[in-house]
Design a protein around this motif. Structure first.
Motif, PDB file in Angstrom:
ATOM      1  N   GLY A 133       0.742  -1.247   0.000  1.00 24.89           N
ATOM      2  CA  GLY A 133       0.000   0.000   0.000  1.00 24.89           C
ATOM      3  C   GLY A 133       0.774   1.301   0.000  1.00 24.89           C
ATOM      4  N   LYS A 134       2.033   1.259   0.344  1.00 25.15           N
ATOM      5  CA  LYS A 134       2.786   2.512   0.523  1.00 25.15           C
ATOM      6  C   LYS A 134       2.830   3.354  -0.749  1.00 25.15           C
ATOM      7  CE  LYS A 134       7.228   4.324   2.062  1.00 25.15           C
ATOM      8  NZ  LYS A 134       8.583   3.987   2.525  1.00 25.15           N
ATOM      9  N   ALA A 135       3.177   2.751  -1.855  1.00 27.54           N
ATOM     10  CA  ALA A 135       3.279   3.510  -3.108  1.00 27.54           C
ATOM     11  C   ALA A 135       1.928   4.109  -3.490  1.00 27.54           C
ATOM     12  CB  ALA A 135       3.808   2.621  -4.224  1.00 27.54           C
ATOM     13  N   LEU A 136       0.861   3.339  -3.347  1.00 22.36           N
ATOM     14  CA  LEU A 136      -0.476   3.850  -3.677  1.00 22.36           C
ATOM     15  C   LEU A 136      -0.912   4.942  -2.701  1.00 22.36           C
ATOM     16  CD1 LEU A 136      -2.150   0.486  -4.653  1.00 22.36           C
ATOM     17  CD2 LEU A 136      -1.629   2.407  -6.169  1.00 22.36           C
ATOM     18  N   PHE A 137      -0.572   4.773  -1.431  1.00 29.39           N
ATOM     19  CA  PHE A 137      -0.882   5.798  -0.439  1.00 29.39           C
ATOM     20  C   PHE A 137      -0.239   7.122  -0.833  1.00 29.39           C
ATOM     21  CE2 PHE A 137       0.686   8.059   3.348  1.00 29.39           C
ATOM     22  CZ  PHE A 137      -0.516   8.426   3.907  1.00 29.39           C
ATOM     23  N   ARG A 138       1.019   7.079  -1.203  1.00 27.58           N
ATOM     24  CA  ARG A 138       1.733   8.307  -1.564  1.00 27.58           C
ATOM     25  C   ARG A 138       1.124   8.968  -2.797  1.00 27.58           C
ATOM     26  NH1 ARG A 138       8.032   6.895  -0.721  1.00 27.58           N
ATOM     27  NH2 ARG A 138       8.299   9.097  -0.230  1.00 27.58           N
ATOM     28  N   LYS A 139       0.562   8.187  -3.689  1.00 27.73           N
ATOM     29  CA  LYS A 139      -0.047   8.741  -4.909  1.00 27.73           C
ATOM     30  C   LYS A 139      -1.456   9.265  -4.677  1.00 27.73           C
ATOM     31  CE  LYS A 139       2.333   5.873  -8.272  1.00 27.73           C
ATOM     32  NZ  LYS A 139       2.191   4.810  -9.266  1.00 27.73           N
ATOM     33  N   THR A 140      -2.197   8.652  -3.736  1.00 27.93           N
ATOM     34  CA  THR A 140      -3.629   8.937  -3.662  1.00 27.93           C
ATOM     35  C   THR A 140      -4.093   9.664  -2.402  1.00 27.93           C
ATOM     36  OG1 THR A 140      -4.115   6.773  -2.672  1.00 27.93           O
ATOM     37  CG2 THR A 140      -4.164   6.917  -5.079  1.00 27.93           C
ATOM     38  N   TYR A 141      -3.314   9.692  -1.324  1.00 28.91           N
ATOM     39  CA  TYR A 141      -3.832  10.272  -0.085  1.00 28.91           C
ATOM     40  C   TYR A 141      -4.034  11.774  -0.233  1.00 28.91           C
ATOM     41  CZ  TYR A 141      -4.537  11.503   4.760  1.00 28.91           C
ATOM     42  OH  TYR A 141      -5.078  12.004   5.926  1.00 28.91           O
TER      43      TYR A 141
END
Length: 128
Positions: free
Chosen positions: A113-121
């Motif tokens: 989830g880290k990469a997606l979190f950085r893109k979407t949060y």
């Protein structure tokens, strides 16, 4: 718990200590990659304590965390057995229904989830 994310969000590089807080659990937020800390009389959450945050970092963190969380002082037990008081973000009661029953796992976040979190949060947009 990720030093690189904390540096991005706070705007500075900070030293940290490993610790745990008793009486809380870390739960997954429905449909998201990030967790929420919630009061739980039986729980224990391990994490890190960032030290010597400047006032400007607190303002950035407050914007990043958003309305779902409130900053609260908690007692942290450090690895050496000593304790200290530190501020953390705890989910506000109005948002408890947004949480999964399951515990949020840091290892899963790093893996999936880290990469997606950085893109979407959305909190990242509030830092600009």
């Amino acid at each position: 718990m990720c030093e690189d994310i904390m540096e991005e969000v706070s705007g500075c590089r900070l030293s940290c200590l490993v610790g745990k807080v008793w009486g809380y659990s870390r739960r997954a937020v429905k449909g998201e990659y990030y967790p929420a800390l919630v009061p739980d009389g039986e729980g224990c959450v391990e994490g890190v304590v960032y030290r010597n945050l400047p006032v400007s970092a607190w303002a950035r963190l407050d914007r990043f965390e958003g309305e779902m969380y409130m900053r609260q002082c908690v007692k942290i037990e450090l690895k050496q057995g000593t304790t200290l008081l530190a501020a953390t973000y705890v989910v506000q009661p109005a948002f408890v229904d947004s949480l999964e029953a399951s515990e949020w796992r840091f290892e899963d976040f790093l893996r999936n989830g880290k990469a997606l979190f950085r893109k979407t949060y959305r909190g990242y947009r509030k830092l600009s």
